[in-house]
Design a protein around this motif. Structure first.
Motif, PDB file in Angstrom:
ATOM      1  N   THR A  70       0.914  -1.163   0.023  1.00  0.00           N
ATOM      2  CA  THR A  70      -0.030  -0.039   0.073  1.00  0.00           C
ATOM      3  C   THR A  70       0.727   1.060  -0.047  1.00  0.00           C
ATOM      4  N   LEU A  71       0.338   2.016  -0.905  1.00  0.00           N
ATOM      5  CA  LEU A  71       1.208   3.427  -0.735  1.00  0.00           C
ATOM      6  C   LEU A  71       0.142   4.473  -0.979  1.00  0.00           C
ATOM      7  N   GLU A  72       0.403   5.733  -0.097  1.00  0.00           N
ATOM      8  CA  GLU A  72      -0.537   6.751  -0.132  1.00  0.00           C
ATOM      9  C   GLU A  72       0.682   7.985  -0.600  1.00  0.00           C
ATOM     10  N   LEU A  73       0.062   8.749  -1.614  1.00  0.00           N
ATOM     11  CA  LEU A  73       0.974   9.728  -2.243  1.00  0.00           C
ATOM     12  C   LEU A  73       0.196  11.017  -2.509  1.00  0.00           C
ATOM     13  N   VAL A  74       1.088  12.100  -3.048  1.00  0.00           N
ATOM     14  CA  VAL A  74       0.585  13.045  -3.625  1.00  0.00           C
ATOM     15  C   VAL A  74       1.198  13.460  -4.811  1.00  0.00           C
ATOM     16  N   ASN A  75       0.298  13.554  -5.850  1.00  0.00           N
ATOM     17  CA  ASN A  75       1.082  14.082  -6.999  1.00  0.00           C
ATOM     18  C   ASN A  75       0.844  15.666  -7.138  1.00  0.00           C
ATOM     19  N   ASN A  76       2.046  16.149  -7.075  1.00  0.00           N
ATOM     20  CA  ASN A  76       1.946  17.867  -6.645  1.00  0.00           C
ATOM     21  C   ASN A  76       1.391  18.556  -7.809  1.00  0.00           C
ATOM     22  N   ARG A  77       0.847  19.754  -7.376  1.00  0.00           N
ATOM     23  CA  ARG A  77       0.244  20.590  -8.249  1.00  0.00           C
ATOM     24  C   ARG A  77       1.456  21.297  -9.082  1.00  0.00           C
ATOM     25  N   LEU A  78       1.228  21.317 -10.358  1.00  0.00           N
ATOM     26  CA  LEU A  78       2.368  21.870 -11.145  1.00  0.00           C
ATOM     27  C   LEU A  78       1.734  23.258 -12.111  1.00  0.00           C
ATOM     28  N   VAL A  79       2.548  24.121 -12.431  1.00  0.00           N
ATOM     29  CA  VAL A  79       2.302  25.182 -13.432  1.00  0.00           C
ATOM     30  C   VAL A  79       3.137  25.000 -14.805  1.00  0.00           C
ATOM     31  N   ALA A  80       2.416  25.059 -16.062  1.00  0.00           N
ATOM     32  CA  ALA A  80       3.030  24.475 -17.000  1.00  0.00           C
ATOM     33  C   ALA A  80       3.952  25.563 -17.303  1.00  0.00           C
ATOM     34  N   ASN A  81       3.989  26.624 -17.375  1.00  0.00           N
ATOM     35  CA  ASN A  81       4.754  27.711 -17.634  1.00  0.00           C
ATOM     36  C   ASN A  81       5.526  27.682 -18.980  1.00  0.00           C
ATOM     37  N   PRO A  82       4.858  27.551 -19.893  1.00  0.00           N
ATOM     38  CA  PRO A  82       5.537  28.071 -21.517  1.00  0.00           C
ATOM     39  C   PRO A  82       6.177  29.036 -21.331  1.00  0.00           C
ATOM     40  N   MET A  83       7.440  29.601 -22.103  1.00  0.00           N
ATOM     41  CA  MET A  83       8.163  30.676 -21.729  1.00  0.00           C
ATOM     42  C   MET A  83       7.372  31.904 -22.407  1.00  0.00           C
ATOM     43  N   GLU A  84       6.515  31.564 -23.304  1.00  0.00           N
ATOM     44  CA  GLU A  84       5.603  32.784 -23.901  1.00  0.00           C
ATOM     45  C   GLU A  84       4.397  32.856 -23.111  1.00  0.00           C
ATOM     46  N   PRO A  85       3.984  33.941 -22.312  1.00  0.00           N
ATOM     47  CA  PRO A  85       2.708  34.115 -21.729  1.00  0.00           C
ATOM     48  C   PRO A  85       1.642  34.193 -22.616  1.00  0.00           C
ATOM     49  N   ARG A  86       0.420  33.716 -22.193  1.00  0.00           N
ATOM     50  CA  ARG A  86      -0.760  34.020 -23.076  1.00  0.00           C
ATOM     51  C   ARG A  86      -0.921  35.503 -23.439  1.00  0.00           C
ATOM     52  N   VAL A  87      -1.433  35.614 -24.981  1.00  0.00           N
ATOM     53  CA  VAL A  87      -1.628  36.934 -25.389  1.00  0.00           C
ATOM     54  C   VAL A  87      -2.925  36.699 -26.387  1.00  0.00           C
ATOM     55  N   ALA A  88      -3.753  37.472 -26.496  1.00  0.00           N
ATOM     56  CA  ALA A  88      -4.964  37.596 -27.221  1.00  0.00           C
ATOM     57  C   ALA A  88      -5.189  38.999 -28.029  1.00  0.00           C
ATOM     58  N   VAL A  89      -5.150  39.041 -29.171  1.00  0.00           N
ATOM     59  CA  VAL A  89      -5.746  40.231 -29.979  1.00  0.00           C
ATOM     60  C   VAL A  89      -6.751  40.071 -30.675  1.00  0.00           C
ATOM     61  N   ALA A  90      -7.832  41.081 -30.547  1.00  0.00           N
ATOM     62  CA  ALA A  90      -8.945  40.402 -31.512  1.00  0.00           C
ATOM     63  C   ALA A  90      -9.559  41.901 -32.333  1.00  0.00           C
TER      64      ALA A  90
END
Lengths: 787, 161
Positions: free
Chosen positions: A189-209
């Motif tokens: 038996t094993l109890e574990l946490v799969n840690n929360r991550l942030v993807a962090n692509p080097m380009e932050p999101r942008v939107a222009v319409a």
């Protein structure tokens, strides 16, 4: 030897020229004439009721065009979820509303409340500081187990519970699984946490319409991995814009790793606002804003058990997982802990009975969705940590225990729905032991010990299901979309070719590798072929790039369309050569009548197609352009053995990765250089998860890791050179190139190898440590050593 | 607003700035040199690295007005005079030292500065020097190889394949 520019060649990437000279064109590089700038005002509390918003002073400031609140979006739909899960009782998941701007309540730090649109970015930011928002703070729902106790605070009152769904898979197997555990000779038996991550692509999101009133035409430029998906979701479900009036362009995109799959509120906002303010509207995320608004990854809390018989054969696996959805359902969020996780719980092993329970929970945190691997790293981590722990408890070699239970016959029907078509897990394990010099480990360990350091070797073997996915299957599983891919191959009159693909490249090198495929098939120079992607106005409807699907699914669509081209070109050639169509052979860009020296070259045929003077017009249309849609009949199942060698400083808890070896089976390879790069990048992200990265909230739901100052991204000094091998090849049996996906493997297989290595080092060093939750920071390792 | 003049990629240029205008914004918005990328807001990622008077500088950490009159080189000024890739740029392509391309301008500028001061660095020295430049795609393996190769070293000897 493969031909340069053909299949199997490490062709240098053509896209690199623009990226290396500053000529890439990313979304933030696009500025439209007369554009205004949007600045989002976001919640500073994790949970609260909005009592009032006073923006009169802000709206009166110089340059401010308009301040938008939820009231402006009264007639607009919410951000949709693309997948519906049916729980173990046959009930569909709870699906709360996800407004573009917070309506009445805020549910996570960063939830957008209002937006200032102004002539300049600085004016928008300055005005935002004048807005007064009265919020009654509510208790933050954070702990998943507590969140689903009755009577607690609700993230969404209108759905009556924080439990999104309680999924059992395969529910019909549950009783048999429980019985197998009752009869087991040994249970680990094993109890574990799969840690929360942030993807962090080097380009932050942008939107222009932009909106053109004379034609009712909207154009959205956005940082997306799948512009057609954004067009469909935003057009149909949020803003009510028919597809022919909405063009979505994802130009050069600076990495995604999953976080740029989803349709986000900011995209809908700028598109909506451009019509209201009658000028283009641009939003550029700061990195701090990205931490608060990009969907995050992982965040599972799991108990897993393995039953073994007296001969150490695996007889059953049972898991109990809490999966954090965050405050709202992101586009594919419900599919990640279920169909992309439960179906992988067999791993490489012939365990006959498996039961997976997943409770998906709403909390006052940023939404969680796919991040590189998406569900499969979570499954692999549990399983490969569990098998290692079982080996230690049983006193057997972890490699031997794995080998004893390996699946060896294919196709293999797992007890969790999927059918592995090919693989050779002993071969990848053998290759790993060879390239990592496993035999020499003991000598290296002694050398470390002489320096007072603890050295460990950790192994993990992974399987993953990628190249998603058969549309009819995913439809039965709750997907609200198909998962085919598309291609149009347009041959020009003088023989050059433009290939329009529904896949999207944001680092994967499609412009090079897809051209290699077409060049190989026709036998012309790859320089004659351009790959076009990212614009809904010229590419056929495609589902984009994620789930390691681009070559396996998108590449297959290109093969299919190119085959149509070749078939038609042969008809034209047979006319020109006055021979039977069946006698025409295509080799090296030349059509020849079999057994003769009569031939016509590629350009001779393409010219005839567009200047059809001598042409069978009564039976064949002019032109040479074909479109194909490819829907895969199965997932592809890359697999591999990963080995990590670490050194631990017992005095400080510092872990150093000394070596990392990966022996993968990706089936056939189109561009080895690109494949190796994909694996290396995935390994860095997996090692980052294992040792460094953690998305942390405090007890009030404040994000503690909200910048690169606090969220530990792997840097050049944190990683070794990688030892990557892909010489084990069992070609995929069901796609035309025999290829399997390679984009996520590194991130899937590496975390358990790293943790197994650290545990190995500690145990060999005389410390009785069973498990440490990721990330294995010095403080956590030190605490484990010191009890 | 103040007019700020400097020499960028060999040309004298000027643009209007506020006191708070960063060099990165001056280059991108003022001059349209969009090869310099913004990857964070805490001067951690290095995507905006340029050369100011020959020194590698994160252009988001400098006010444009504070470097008025300086000589600045950006990624747009790194190719050879005939437009071909310079040695360091070519090494990045040859060794697949980039994927999405977003961190790449900063990586190239930082690497060029390293090689100017240390023409034959060790693998460890390359890694240490590039610690201020974050790449999310490559795992650094091929970036390190590219820099070593650009320095004229035999990368097969230092980099496991």
């Amino acid at each position: 030897m493969p031909k340069d520019g053909g299949i199997g060649a490490s062709t240098k990437r053509r896209e690199d020229i623009r990226f290396l000279t500053g000529k890439g064109r990313y979304t933030d590089d696009i500025n439209l004439r007369g554009q205004a700038y949007a600045h989002f005002v976001r919640s500073e509390v994790a949970h609260g009721r909005i009592k009032g918003i006073d923006f009169a002073a802000a709206e009166a400031m110089e340059g401010v065009v308009k301040v938008f609140t939820a009231a402006d979006f009264a007639g607009v739909g919410g951000i949709p979820c693309g997948w519906q899960i049916t729980d173990k009782h046959g009930k569909v998941m709870l699906e709360p509303k996800h407004p573009v701007l917070a309506d009445g309540k805020v549910r996570h730090v960063g939830d957008p409340i209002c937006v200032v649109v102004a002539d300049t970015y600085e004016q928008a930011r300055d005005a935002a500081e004048m807005i007064e928002i009265d919020i009654e703070e509510l208790p933050a729902v954070l702990d998943m187990k507590a969140a689903i106790e009755p009577g607690g605070t609700l993230v969404h009152e209108e759905i009556g519970s924080n439990l999104c769904f309680d999924w059992g898979f395969v529910e019909e197997n549950k009783a048999a699984v429980d019985e197998a555990f009752a009869k087991a000779a040994h249970v680990t038996t094993l109890e574990l946490v799969n840690n929360r991550l942030v993807a962090n692509p080097m380009e932050p999101r942008v939107a222009v319409a932009d909106f053109e009133s004379h034609s009712d035409q909207y154009t959205l430029y956005t940082t997306s991995q799948n512009p057609h998906v954004i067009r469909l979701l935003m057009g149909a479900f949020v803003l009510g814009i028919p597809e022919h009036k909405l063009r979505v362009v994802a130009p050069d995109v600076g990495g995604g790793f999953g976080s740029k799959i989803y349709h986000y509120a900011e995209e809908a906002f700028v598109t909506f606002a451009a019509k209201v303010v009658k000028r283009p509207v641009k939003w550029t995320s700061s990195r701090s804003e990205a931490f608060l608004s990009d969907a995050q990854g992982r965040d599972h809390v799991t108990k897993i058990e393995l039953a073994l018989d007296a001969e150490n054969n695996f007889t059953a696996i049972r898991t109990d997982t809490y999966a954090n959805m965050g405050a709202y359902l992101s586009t594919f969020a419900p599919a990640i802990p279920t169909w992309l996780h439960g179906t992988l719980m067999a791993g490489n092993y012939k365990t006959p009975l498996i039961y997976v329970n997943v409770k998906a929970v709403f909390t006052n945190t940023i939404p969680v969705d796919a991040y590189r691997g998406a569900g499969r790293p979570e499954a692999t981590f549990q399983l490969e940590r569990l098998v290692d722990k079982a080996a230690r408890e049983l006193g057997v070699d972890p490699v031997a225990l794995r080998r004893q239970n390996f699946i060896t016959e294919f196709p293999y029907q797992t007890p969790v729905a999927v059918v592995y078509d090919t693989g050779n897990y002993h071969a990848t394990m053998d290759k790993l032991l060879e390239i990592s010099d496993h035999a020499g480990f003991e000598a290296r360990r002694m050398e470390s010990a002489a320096r007072g350091k603890l050295r460990g070797f950790g192994i993990a073997h992974y399987i993953e299901a990628c190249g998603i996915a058969p549309s009819n299957l995913v439809g039965q599983l709750g997907a609200r979309a198909g998962l085919y891919e598309s291609a149009t191959v347009r041959v020009n009159a003088t023989g050059s070719i433009s290939v329009y693909t529904g896949s999207h490249s944001h680092g994967q090198g499609h412009e090079t590798s897809f051209a290699q495929v077409v060049a190989e098939m026709i036998g012309i120079d790859a320089a004659q072929i351009d790959i076009v992607h990212g614009d809904t106005s010229n590419t056929p409807m495609g589902m984009g790039t994620y789930g390691s699907r681009s070559l396996a699914v998108g590449g297959s669509a290109i093969v299919k369309a190119t085959n149509k081209i070749i078939n038609k070109a042969k008809k034209i050639a047979s006319h020109l050569l006055e021979a039977a169509e069946g006698d025409i052979e295509l080799k090296d860009g030349k059509f020849t009548v079999a057994g003769t020296d009569k031939s016509v070259d590629w350009v001779g045929v393409t010219l005839a197609a567009y200047v059809p003077h001598n042409y069978p017009l009564e039976s064949l249309e002019p032109g040479l352009e074909e479109t194909a849609f490819y829907d895969p009949s199965n997932f592809t199942y890359p697999s591999g053995a990963y080995g990590c060698e670490v050194e631990v400083d017992a005095d400080t808890g510092q872990v150093t990765v000394l070596a990392f070896s990966a022996a993968d089976d990706f089936g056939n390879i189109v561009n080895p250089m690109i494949v190796e790069g994909q694996v290396q990048g995935g390994l860095a992200q997996g090692i980052g998860q294992a040792l460094m990265e953690n998305c942390a909230y405090d007890e009030n739901g404040q994000l503690l890791s909200g910048s690169f100052m606090d969220y530990a991204m792997p840097r050049a000094t944190d990683l070794p050179m990688f030892n990557v091998d892909h010489s084990c090849v069992t070609p995929c049996t069901h796609n035309p190139l025999g290829v399997k996906g390679c984009g996520e493997a590194g991130a899937i297989g590496s975390p358990p190898a790293v943790v197994n290595a650290v545990i190995d080092a500690l145990i060999r060093g005389g410390h009785d440590v069973k498990h440490i939750d990721m990330p294995l920071t010095p403080s956590r390792v030190w605490a484990a050593i010191n009890g | 607003m103040t007019k700020v003049t400097m020499t960028v990629n060999g040309k004298t240029v000027s643009a209007m700035t506020e006191g708070r205008t960063l060099l990165s914004s001056y280059l991108r918005e003022g001059l349209g040199l969009t090869g310099t990328h913004i990857g964070c807001d805490t001067s951690q990622c290095g995507a905006c690295t340029v050369h100011v008077d020959g020194v590698a500088v994160k252009s988001c950490s400098v006010f444009a007005q504070d470097v008025a009159g300086a000589t600045v080189t950006t990624i747009e000024g790194m190719a050879n005079a005939d437009g071909s890739l310079s040695v360091i740029q070519q090494a990045f392509q040859d060794h697949h030292g980039l994927q999405c391309g977003y961190c790449t301008p900063g990586m190239v500028m930082a690497s060029a500065a390293l090689l100017a001061s240390n023409p034959s660095p060790t693998e460890g020295e390359v890694r240490h020097y590039l610690e201020g430049n974050i790449c999310r795609c490559t795992g650094y393996h091929n970036i390190v190889k590219a820099v070593l190769a650009a320095s004229g070293q035999d990368v097969a000897a230092v980099a496991a394949e």
